[in-house]
Design a protein around this motif. Sequence first.
Motif, PDB file in Angstrom:
ATOM      1  N   UNK A 391       0.827  -1.207   0.000  1.00 16.28           N
ATOM      2  CA  UNK A 391       0.000   0.000   0.000  1.00 16.28           C
ATOM      3  C   UNK A 391       0.859   1.254   0.000  1.00 16.28           C
ATOM      4  N   UNK A 392       2.019   1.207   0.669  1.00 12.75           N
ATOM      5  CA  UNK A 392       2.923   2.365   0.640  1.00 12.75           C
ATOM      6  C   UNK A 392       3.629   2.487  -0.706  1.00 12.75           C
ATOM      7  N   UNK A 393       3.930   1.360  -1.331  1.00  4.79           N
ATOM      8  CA  UNK A 393       4.573   1.409  -2.640  1.00  4.79           C
ATOM      9  C   UNK A 393       3.650   2.025  -3.684  1.00  4.79           C
ATOM     10  N   UNK A 394       2.352   1.800  -3.541  1.00  2.75           N
ATOM     11  CA  UNK A 394       1.397   2.364  -4.493  1.00  2.75           C
ATOM     12  C   UNK A 394       1.505   3.884  -4.557  1.00  2.75           C
ATOM     13  N   UNK A 395       1.818   4.521  -3.422  1.00  3.81           N
ATOM     14  CA  UNK A 395       1.941   5.979  -3.388  1.00  3.81           C
ATOM     15  C   UNK A 395       3.082   6.464  -4.272  1.00  3.81           C
ATOM     16  N   UNK A 396       4.075   5.595  -4.506  1.00  3.43           N
ATOM     17  CA  UNK A 396       5.185   5.955  -5.379  1.00  3.43           C
ATOM     18  C   UNK A 396       4.959   5.472  -6.814  1.00  3.43           C
ATOM     19  N   UNK A 397       4.335   4.314  -6.960  1.00  6.00           N
ATOM     20  CA  UNK A 397       4.198   3.729  -8.286  1.00  6.00           C
ATOM     21  C   UNK A 397       3.233   4.510  -9.168  1.00  6.00           C
ATOM     22  N   UNK A 398       2.179   5.099  -8.569  1.00  2.00           N
ATOM     23  CA  UNK A 398       1.166   5.723  -9.405  1.00  2.00           C
ATOM     24  C   UNK A 398       1.710   6.952 -10.122  1.00  2.00           C
ATOM     25  N   UNK A 399       2.845   7.498  -9.660  1.00  2.00           N
ATOM     26  CA  UNK A 399       3.431   8.667 -10.311  1.00  2.00           C
ATOM     27  C   UNK A 399       4.223   8.291 -11.561  1.00  2.00           C
ATOM     28  N   UNK A 400       4.550   7.027 -11.731  1.00  2.00           N
ATOM     29  CA  UNK A 400       5.408   6.602 -12.830  1.00  2.00           C
ATOM     30  C   UNK A 400       4.796   5.386 -13.513  1.00  2.00           C
ATOM     31  N   UNK A 401       4.622   5.503 -14.791  1.00  2.00           N
ATOM     32  CA  UNK A 401       4.078   4.372 -15.536  1.00  2.00           C
ATOM     33  C   UNK A 401       5.127   3.276 -15.681  1.00  2.00           C
ATOM     34  N   UNK A 402       6.378   3.674 -15.862  1.00  2.00           N
ATOM     35  CA  UNK A 402       7.456   2.706 -16.044  1.00  2.00           C
ATOM     36  C   UNK A 402       8.426   2.814 -14.870  1.00  2.00           C
ATOM     37  N   UNK A 403       8.710   1.668 -14.253  1.00  5.34           N
ATOM     38  CA  UNK A 403       9.648   1.610 -13.143  1.00  5.34           C
ATOM     39  C   UNK A 403      10.949   0.985 -13.629  1.00  5.34           C
ATOM     40  N   UNK A 404      12.044   1.457 -13.078  1.00  6.44           N
ATOM     41  CA  UNK A 404      13.334   0.869 -13.392  1.00  6.44           C
ATOM     42  C   UNK A 404      13.958   0.271 -12.151  1.00  6.44           C
ATOM     43  N   UNK A 405      14.902  -0.656 -12.317  1.00  2.00           N
ATOM     44  CA  UNK A 405      15.557  -1.247 -11.136  1.00  2.00           C
ATOM     45  C   UNK A 405      16.293  -0.209 -10.299  1.00  2.00           C
ATOM     46  N   UNK A 406      16.803   0.869 -10.944  1.00  2.00           N
ATOM     47  CA  UNK A 406      17.511   1.897 -10.187  1.00  2.00           C
ATOM     48  C   UNK A 406      16.573   2.596  -9.207  1.00  2.00           C
ATOM     49  N   UNK A 408      13.784   1.482  -7.950  1.00  2.00           N
ATOM     50  CA  UNK A 408      13.342   0.563  -6.907  1.00  2.00           C
ATOM     51  C   UNK A 408      14.434   0.329  -5.868  1.00  2.00           C
ATOM     52  N   UNK A 409      15.701   0.289  -6.303  1.00  2.00           N
ATOM     53  CA  UNK A 409      16.799   0.140  -5.339  1.00  2.00           C
ATOM     54  C   UNK A 409      16.872   1.338  -4.405  1.00  2.00           C
ATOM     55  N   UNK A 410      16.706   2.543  -4.952  1.00  2.00           N
ATOM     56  CA  UNK A 410      16.721   3.753  -4.128  1.00  2.00           C
ATOM     57  C   UNK A 410      15.516   3.784  -3.202  1.00  2.00           C
ATOM     58  N   UNK A 411      14.364   3.385  -3.706  1.00  2.00           N
ATOM     59  CA  UNK A 411      13.156   3.381  -2.899  1.00  2.00           C
ATOM     60  C   UNK A 411      13.265   2.374  -1.756  1.00  2.00           C
ATOM     61  N   UNK A 412      13.818   1.211  -2.028  1.00  2.00           N
ATOM     62  CA  UNK A 412      13.998   0.209  -0.976  1.00  2.00           C
ATOM     63  C   UNK A 412      14.961   0.719   0.091  1.00  2.00           C
ATOM     64  N   UNK A 413      16.033   1.377  -0.325  1.00  2.00           N
ATOM     65  CA  UNK A 413      16.969   1.969   0.633  1.00  2.00           C
ATOM     66  C   UNK A 413      16.273   2.990   1.521  1.00  2.00           C
ATOM     67  N   UNK A 414      15.459   3.850   0.918  1.00  2.00           N
ATOM     68  CA  UNK A 414      14.780   4.902   1.687  1.00  2.00           C
ATOM     69  C   UNK A 414      13.788   4.308   2.681  1.00  2.00           C
ATOM     70  N   UNK A 415      12.980   3.354   2.241  1.00  2.00           N
ATOM     71  CA  UNK A 415      11.985   2.769   3.132  1.00  2.00           C
ATOM     72  C   UNK A 415      12.628   2.021   4.293  1.00  2.00           C
ATOM     73  N   UNK A 416      13.807   1.461   4.076  1.00  2.00           N
ATOM     74  CA  UNK A 416      14.480   0.704   5.129  1.00  2.00           C
ATOM     75  C   UNK A 416      15.232   1.581   6.119  1.00  2.00           C
ATOM     76  N   UNK A 417      15.610   2.799   5.710  1.00  2.00           N
ATOM     77  CA  UNK A 417      16.481   3.611   6.554  1.00  2.00           C
ATOM     78  C   UNK A 417      15.835   4.911   7.036  1.00  2.00           C
ATOM     79  N   UNK A 418      14.616   5.183   6.655  1.00  2.00           N
ATOM     80  CA  UNK A 418      13.927   6.332   7.246  1.00  2.00           C
ATOM     81  C   UNK A 418      13.358   5.902   8.585  1.00  2.00           C
ATOM     82  N   UNK A 419      13.374   6.789   9.551  1.00  2.00           N
ATOM     83  CA  UNK A 419      12.957   6.451  10.914  1.00  2.00           C
ATOM     84  C   UNK A 419      11.464   6.728  11.091  1.00  2.00           C
ATOM     85  N   UNK A 420      10.792   5.860  11.835  1.00  3.00           N
ATOM     86  CA  UNK A 420       9.362   6.004  12.080  1.00  3.00           C
ATOM     87  C   UNK A 420       9.102   7.208  12.979  1.00  3.00           C
ATOM     88  N   UNK A 421       8.205   8.078  12.551  1.00  5.77           N
ATOM     89  CA  UNK A 421       7.808   9.205  13.381  1.00  5.77           C
ATOM     90  C   UNK A 421       6.822   8.794  14.459  1.00  5.77           C
TER      91      UNK A 421
END
Length: 457
Positions: A391-406, A408-421
């Motif tokens: 459900x959180x990925x959908x917030x990023x995917x809907x902005x881009x019709x085509x996704x690239x591995x680059x 997704x790698x950056x997005x995975x890094x961000x989701x794993x290392x941002x701290x929960x508020x």
Amino acid sequence: EEHDVSRKFVYHEQHRAKTALEEAFSHKAKPDDEVLFYVPVTKAWLKQLVLGLILICHSSMRGVVELLRDLFDTPFSEGSVLNVLLAAVVSAREVNSREDLSRVRIGAHDEIFQNRCPVLVGADVHSTYCYLLSLEDRRDADTWGVRLLELEAQGFHPDATIADGGLGLRAGQALALPRVPCRGDVFHAEMDMGKAVTYLQNRAVGAISAREHIEEKMARAKQRRRGRDLSFKLAAARKEEARSVRLAEDLATLAEWLKKDVLALAGPDHDTRRFLFDFIVAELKDREALCPHRIGPVRKMLENQRDHLLAFAVVLDEEIAHVSVDFQVAPDLLRAVLALHTLEADSQERWEREAPLRQKLGGRFHAIFEATEELAHDTVRASSVVENLNSRLRCYFFLRRHLGPEYLDLLRFFLNHRRFLRSRHPERVGRSPAELLADEHHPHWLELLGFERFSRN
């Protein structure tokens, strides 16, 4: 006297508190044109702003260009935004490759689609760390197997995984990790059963409305002495109503048994659950002819996934047996204590059940209560974590019709290392999934990418 201070000091602090309250609630606002602080705008700071807008604010690249133009009077092209993202990918991939996945005990796997292409997703259940986010052409067994073997090189070898009934997903794991069981996701089973119940309930309501409509027409026809013309229709409508209502009630009862008795955390042992599960499937089969297009798929799904859906009960029985030996308590008493964790702490039912257990267990109650609480925390029955991640990925995917591995790698890094508020679990607040997984502190995600964060003097 209590704090060993003078009255003068107390009066002074009281005056300070009163002054602070008056200033906090005063309506004297500072003028809008007053300078609050200055920001040194450099190229590095602009790059951080671009990354923050894309990753934190879910902005599109055109939105970043427009904001820099309107608020900072700075020309910035979409190509420049893309270059900032691609430059950050290099550091992000390096951090991702260094992560130790040996701490993942229970993994949750799923597939999400973007522009008809599958994205394979995997996350640790307890820390919500996303260890797999891969755009693929297919979602067959070979694709899943290759990706899981790549994760195995980083130490990925969980005790078990949880997934829905995807054939390629399960076959791929069987090839890559043959000794790791893949449990069934009870959420999808309960959801599919609930959808069938909702459909039948709506159909029953429609049958009731149709019968009432015919009765109204018959009442008007009787005034003209032509009631016999609708008598056969009314009899058929009443028969259909009785059949639809009875079927909806039966399915609702079976769904309730499945959710609260068979697939519930606090329930009977595995053998009893399996007997009840087979009974529910048999009852569905007996009623399948009454609504084959709704009951049939649910019955087949339950029949094919029985062992996967009840796999958690096997592990739970083993853990209860260990606790039973440690405390010299009958397993049935432990299951009764385990059931307390599923009730609200201030509910009357909770206290009515807890009182006799306290009396039977005496001074051992608190230790047993803590042991069963740990059991409840460690027993995983659904892949809710990966569904939340999707459900959180959908917030990023809907902005881009085509996704690239680059990306997704950056997005995975961000989701794993941002701290929960914020979080319902206090131990998660102010920590990132990577910190929860490794139990180690790491720098801010911008600093991990090589930037120096701005701080006000």
